[in-house]
Write a protein that holds these residues in place. Sequence first.
Motif, short mmCIF file in Angstrom:
data_model
loop_
_atom_site.label_atom_id
_atom_site.label_comp_id
_atom_site.label_asym_id
_atom_site.label_seq_id
_atom_site.Cartn_x
_atom_site.Cartn_y
_atom_site.Cartn_z
N ASP A 28 0.82 -1.22 0.00
CA ASP A 28 0.00 0.00 0.00
C ASP A 28 0.85 1.26 0.00
O ASP A 28 0.40 2.32 -0.42
N ARG A 29 2.06 1.14 0.54
CA ARG A 29 2.94 2.31 0.59
C ARG A 29 3.92 2.36 -0.58
O ARG A 29 4.88 3.13 -0.55
N GLY A 30 3.73 1.50 -1.55
CA GLY A 30 4.58 1.55 -2.75
C GLY A 30 5.95 0.91 -2.61
O GLY A 30 6.83 1.16 -3.42
N PHE A 31 6.14 0.12 -1.57
CA PHE A 31 7.42 -0.59 -1.43
C PHE A 31 7.46 -1.77 -2.40
O PHE A 31 6.43 -2.38 -2.69
N ILE A 32 8.65 -2.09 -2.85
CA ILE A 32 8.81 -3.23 -3.76
C ILE A 32 9.38 -4.41 -2.99
O ILE A 32 10.39 -4.29 -2.29
N TRP A 33 8.69 -5.52 -3.11
CA TRP A 33 9.12 -6.75 -2.41
C TRP A 33 10.27 -7.35 -3.21
O TRP A 33 10.09 -7.72 -4.38
N VAL A 34 11.44 -7.41 -2.60
CA VAL A 34 12.60 -7.99 -3.28
C VAL A 34 12.98 -9.30 -2.62
O VAL A 34 12.75 -9.49 -1.43
N HIS A 35 13.54 -10.20 -3.42
CA HIS A 35 13.87 -11.53 -2.91
C HIS A 35 15.37 -11.67 -2.81
O HIS A 35 16.04 -11.95 -3.79
N THR A 36 15.86 -11.42 -1.62
CA THR A 36 17.30 -11.51 -1.38
C THR A 36 17.66 -12.98 -1.18
O THR A 36 16.81 -13.79 -0.84
N PRO A 37 18.94 -13.34 -1.42
CA PRO A 37 19.28 -14.76 -1.45
C PRO A 37 19.30 -15.42 -0.08
O PRO A 37 19.50 -14.77 0.94
N ILE A 38 19.10 -16.71 -0.10
CA ILE A 38 19.22 -17.51 1.12
C ILE A 38 20.66 -18.00 1.25
O ILE A 38 21.21 -18.04 2.34
N ILE A 39 21.27 -18.33 0.13
CA ILE A 39 22.69 -18.68 0.15
C ILE A 39 23.46 -17.42 -0.20
O ILE A 39 23.17 -16.77 -1.20
N THR A 40 24.42 -17.07 0.62
CA THR A 40 25.12 -15.81 0.43
C THR A 40 26.61 -15.98 0.70
O THR A 40 27.02 -16.97 1.32
N ALA A 41 27.39 -15.00 0.25
CA ALA A 41 28.83 -15.05 0.51
C ALA A 41 29.23 -14.05 1.59
O ALA A 41 30.39 -13.97 1.97
N SER A 42 28.26 -13.24 2.08
CA SER A 42 28.66 -12.23 3.08
C SER A 42 28.00 -12.43 4.44
O SER A 42 26.91 -12.97 4.53
N ASP A 43 28.70 -11.98 5.45
CA ASP A 43 28.20 -12.04 6.83
C ASP A 43 27.71 -10.66 7.22
O ASP A 43 28.49 -9.82 7.64
N CYS A 44 26.42 -10.44 7.06
CA CYS A 44 25.87 -9.10 7.27
C CYS A 44 26.16 -8.56 8.65
O CYS A 44 26.59 -7.44 8.81
N GLU A 45 25.89 -9.34 9.66
CA GLU A 45 26.01 -8.79 11.01
C GLU A 45 27.45 -8.82 11.52
O GLU A 45 27.75 -8.31 12.59
N GLY A 46 28.34 -9.47 10.78
CA GLY A 46 29.75 -9.53 11.19
C GLY A 46 29.94 -10.25 12.52
O GLY A 46 30.96 -10.10 13.18
#
Length: 462
Positions: free
Chosen positions: A151-169
């Motif tokens: 409703d607010r115009g956000f786009i649903w994106v599908h980020t990967p489940i398998i990844t090469a990066s550690d987001c939270e470190g």
Amino acid sequence: MQRIRIKKLLSEGIAGQDISVCGWVRTKRESKGIAFIALNDGSTQDTLQLVIPETSPAFQKLSQCNTGAAIRAAGVLKESPAKGQRFEVEVVSEIEVFGDADPATYPLQKKGHTLEFMREIGHLRPRTNTFGAVLRVRNILAEAVHEFFQDRGFIWVHTPIITASDCEGAGDLFTVTTLDLEKLPKGNGSVDFSQDFFGRRAFLTVSGQLEGEFLAMALGDVYTFGPTFRAENSNTSRHLSEFWMIEPEIAFANLRDDMELAGDFFRFLCERVLEKCESEIAFLEKFYKNTSIAELKTLSEKSFVHISYSDAIKELERAKEKFEFPVKWGLDLQSEHERYLTDKVYNGPVIVTDYPQEIKAFYMRLNDDGKTVAAMDVLVPKIGEIIGGSQREERLDVLTERMRESGIPFENMAWYLDLRRYGSAPHAGFGLGFERLVQYITGMQNIRDVIPCPRAPQTIKF
Ligand code: 4AD
Ligand code: MG
């Protein structure tokens, strides 16, 4: 005749209508030549009463209609003379028994079972009132997540489940590999992941944020909603190894915008649950007393109390309460501290902002004081943190410095720095732990009771 769901029948049925329903028998009783079956089909909290007169051919099937049996019944919808239910069904013809359940062994008998016992029979617990309620609330919340953002115009994106990066470190990652664990290839004393499936080490994602950021830097306002994985060895009532997270990422936005979005989002979710799951909440209120319609109503209208980390520390230092862990500017808040703020001081959700940079992730934007970052955590009574978010560091030089200090490997993160090199813009986002939200809304005390198949250290079924 086509089967009608009990939820639909109770809301849209017309007395006199011929209907056919399917479901599982909750209870059966007989009195003076009439039998009664309470049938539930999972579509609603309510059971449907089937009334079976002795003269009905269905009467002959009663011995197979034990608690737990799956049946189909056909009959006529009638206004119910009994209190608390609008309709009942007079079963004039056959009952079809798909599968009986032996009363001597069926684990879910009529009397209340403990939640611990139900965890042991995770494949059957969705048939109970409690888990039916929780899973329906979970469904409505998931629907509301999409409704809010779409409703607010956000786009649903599908980020990967398998990844090469550690987001939270934080290093709480599960490795994804096809290497032979009995014969690991070695180079320089450690495992040679160049020989692994992806040619480098890969993990299950802990968060879709980093990928969400490059999508927001192109699409504007985006959100992810998917499973995330953490190999923390935390055996608590609020940690799972596999949990779902909702992560909006908003472009051209600062921490204030982020906080506002989090508040609006949270209030909207409470509102939708009240609107669509009133009977589920009423049930949970009656039996567990850790949630209530009145409380959700308040939550759906109230803004979060806002306090800075520094003020929170002052508040904790003033407390008469004796804490197990030390309270000192620079140290992270422990759950006892969070609980003191939400349960004792503010008696409701609190949003804490501007934490010291040392205790937060590398991507959070450094404030002008050079000591704190534009971070926010939403804390709620009994559970603690349900949302963690921040404004992201968009300045290339500051981010580079921060990554160096935090020991983030540059070779894997060149793409992340590119976002600051080409068309960088202020942006912010947060992650809402979906199970913690369901836990808070339903009042379930253990997070393992709000997801069908909980994964936790030493725990994996199915
Ligand atoms: O605070 P966290 O670690 O933040 C992030 O992952 C950011 N990348 C989010 C963002 O800014 N896009 O996790 C976010 C939320 C927590 O507040 C908590 O509700 C939930 O995820 N969470 C867990 N829920 C269940 N089990 C666990 N082990 C969880 N760890 C985090
Ligand atoms: Mg956090």
